[in-house]
Scaffold this motif. Sequence first.
Motif, PDB file in Angstrom:
ATOM      1  N   ALA A 101       0.829  -1.202   0.000  1.00  0.00           N
ATOM      2  CA  ALA A 101       0.000   0.000   0.000  1.00  0.00           C
ATOM      3  C   ALA A 101       0.867   1.257   0.000  1.00  0.00           C
ATOM      4  O   ALA A 101       0.616   2.201  -0.758  1.00  0.00           O
ATOM      5  CB  ALA A 101      -0.930   0.008   1.213  1.00  0.00           C
ATOM      6  N   PHE A 102       1.892   1.275   0.829  1.00  0.00           N
ATOM      7  CA  PHE A 102       2.803   2.424   0.882  1.00  0.00           C
ATOM      8  C   PHE A 102       3.516   2.601  -0.459  1.00  0.00           C
ATOM      9  O   PHE A 102       3.580   3.701  -1.005  1.00  0.00           O
ATOM     10  CB  PHE A 102       3.820   2.224   2.009  1.00  0.00           C
ATOM     11  CG  PHE A 102       4.832   3.339   2.131  1.00  0.00           C
ATOM     12  CD1 PHE A 102       4.438   4.601   2.550  1.00  0.00           C
ATOM     13  CD2 PHE A 102       6.168   3.127   1.854  1.00  0.00           C
ATOM     14  CE1 PHE A 102       5.375   5.633   2.684  1.00  0.00           C
ATOM     15  CE2 PHE A 102       7.106   4.139   1.980  1.00  0.00           C
ATOM     16  CZ  PHE A 102       6.707   5.396   2.398  1.00  0.00           C
ATOM     17  N   ASP A 103       4.046   1.505  -1.019  1.00  0.00           N
ATOM     18  CA  ASP A 103       4.756   1.577  -2.298  1.00  0.00           C
ATOM     19  C   ASP A 103       3.858   2.151  -3.395  1.00  0.00           C
ATOM     20  O   ASP A 103       4.258   3.045  -4.143  1.00  0.00           O
ATOM     21  CB  ASP A 103       5.250   0.191  -2.727  1.00  0.00           C
ATOM     22  CG  ASP A 103       6.334  -0.364  -1.814  1.00  0.00           C
ATOM     23  OD1 ASP A 103       6.695   0.302  -0.822  1.00  0.00           O
ATOM     24  OD2 ASP A 103       6.814  -1.477  -2.095  1.00  0.00           O
ATOM     25  N   ALA A 104       2.637   1.628  -3.505  1.00  0.00           N
ATOM     26  CA  ALA A 104       1.718   2.091  -4.549  1.00  0.00           C
ATOM     27  C   ALA A 104       1.363   3.557  -4.353  1.00  0.00           C
ATOM     28  O   ALA A 104       1.311   4.333  -5.316  1.00  0.00           O
ATOM     29  CB  ALA A 104       0.460   1.230  -4.554  1.00  0.00           C
ATOM     30  N   ASP A 105       1.143   3.961  -3.113  1.00  0.00           N
ATOM     31  CA  ASP A 105       0.781   5.338  -2.802  1.00  0.00           C
ATOM     32  C   ASP A 105       1.922   6.291  -3.186  1.00  0.00           C
ATOM     33  O   ASP A 105       1.707   7.314  -3.845  1.00  0.00           O
ATOM     34  CB  ASP A 105       0.460   5.447  -1.309  1.00  0.00           C
ATOM     35  CG  ASP A 105      -0.303   6.705  -0.957  1.00  0.00           C
ATOM     36  OD1 ASP A 105      -0.515   7.557  -1.834  1.00  0.00           O
ATOM     37  OD2 ASP A 105      -0.687   6.844   0.217  1.00  0.00           O
ATOM     38  N   ILE A 106       3.136   5.957  -2.804  1.00  0.00           N
ATOM     39  CA  ILE A 106       4.285   6.808  -3.106  1.00  0.00           C
ATOM     40  C   ILE A 106       4.568   6.826  -4.607  1.00  0.00           C
ATOM     41  O   ILE A 106       4.846   7.869  -5.196  1.00  0.00           O
ATOM     42  CB  ILE A 106       5.535   6.340  -2.328  1.00  0.00           C
ATOM     43  CG1 ILE A 106       5.287   6.422  -0.815  1.00  0.00           C
ATOM     44  CG2 ILE A 106       6.766   7.142  -2.727  1.00  0.00           C
ATOM     45  CD1 ILE A 106       4.833   7.767  -0.304  1.00  0.00           C
ATOM     46  N   CYS A 107       4.475   5.666  -5.253  1.00  0.00           N
ATOM     47  CA  CYS A 107       4.736   5.568  -6.687  1.00  0.00           C
ATOM     48  C   CYS A 107       3.767   6.447  -7.485  1.00  0.00           C
ATOM     49  O   CYS A 107       4.136   7.017  -8.518  1.00  0.00           O
ATOM     50  CB  CYS A 107       4.639   4.118  -7.130  1.00  0.00           C
ATOM     51  SG  CYS A 107       5.548   3.785  -8.634  1.00  0.00           S
ATOM     52  N   ALA A 108       2.563   6.590  -7.000  1.00  0.00           N
ATOM     53  CA  ALA A 108       1.564   7.407  -7.696  1.00  0.00           C
ATOM     54  C   ALA A 108       1.958   8.876  -7.749  1.00  0.00           C
ATOM     55  O   ALA A 108       1.453   9.624  -8.581  1.00  0.00           O
ATOM     56  CB  ALA A 108       0.209   7.268  -7.002  1.00  0.00           C
ATOM     57  N   GLN A 109       2.880   9.300  -6.894  1.00  0.00           N
ATOM     58  CA  GLN A 109       3.300  10.703  -6.857  1.00  0.00           C
ATOM     59  C   GLN A 109       4.435  11.022  -7.822  1.00  0.00           C
ATOM     60  O   GLN A 109       4.731  12.188  -8.081  1.00  0.00           O
ATOM     61  CB  GLN A 109       3.745  11.073  -5.439  1.00  0.00           C
ATOM     62  CG  GLN A 109       2.660  10.908  -4.402  1.00  0.00           C
ATOM     63  CD  GLN A 109       1.392  11.588  -4.830  1.00  0.00           C
ATOM     64  OE1 GLN A 109       1.389  12.782  -5.134  1.00  0.00           O
ATOM     65  NE2 GLN A 109       0.292  10.842  -4.871  1.00  0.00           N
ATOM     66  N   ALA A 110       5.110   9.996  -8.322  1.00  0.00           N
ATOM     67  CA  ALA A 110       6.315  10.225  -9.127  1.00  0.00           C
ATOM     68  C   ALA A 110       5.998  10.777 -10.509  1.00  0.00           C
ATOM     69  O   ALA A 110       5.172  10.242 -11.234  1.00  0.00           O
ATOM     70  CB  ALA A 110       7.101   8.924  -9.257  1.00  0.00           C
TER      71      ALA A 110
END
Length: 196
Positions: A101-110
């Motif tokens: 969940a954290f990885d997907a959330d952060i990746c969405a910001q890149a």
Amino acid sequence: MSRRSRIRRTAGAVAASAAALVAVQGSSAGAADEDGRAAKRTTVCAGTRPADGPADPGLPTSRVPGYADKWGETRYRSVYTGLTIDEETRTVDVYRIPSAAFDADICAQAEKGVRVRFHDTDVTHHRLMALVDRVGDDMGRWDGTFDLREVGPDPRGFVFFGVDDPATADLVLKKDLGKFWAKHIRVEYAAQASLL
């Protein structure tokens, strides 16, 4: 990139496709990182979000660190360890206890052209800071054994100790701080602090 240039940075938003995340191993099965520990699994994603445009004064790599720091200290406090930035390669390395969940959330910001690499740890930033605070409250604890000159968290999942006698300090700190912390501390020589 030197230890001194590894800095935490800060910014914010959500919703990503977990399909954008790719799990890879270290360069080889028996690879070790710069500290000699066995290489851990790394997850990589490439940014797809369009840039905010010319009105955005920040560098493209500033969105992910800001968002990760903001939510890593709140919503994802139980997994977030820290991050480093390499502006030259437009890469953000995020260290955390594994969390899809954290990885997907952060990746969405890149933003497009920014690469985010997620590295496994087993300790949070909050826990590292608890040790830094504990040691900072009693900096003279080991006087007469070694001189503690610096102490601080490293986003890769350890606490850095700068001392006058690394060999002695390493043994004493690992014994005094206990089994868990023995693998989460790095001891190096630090020159005597001086007044500017």
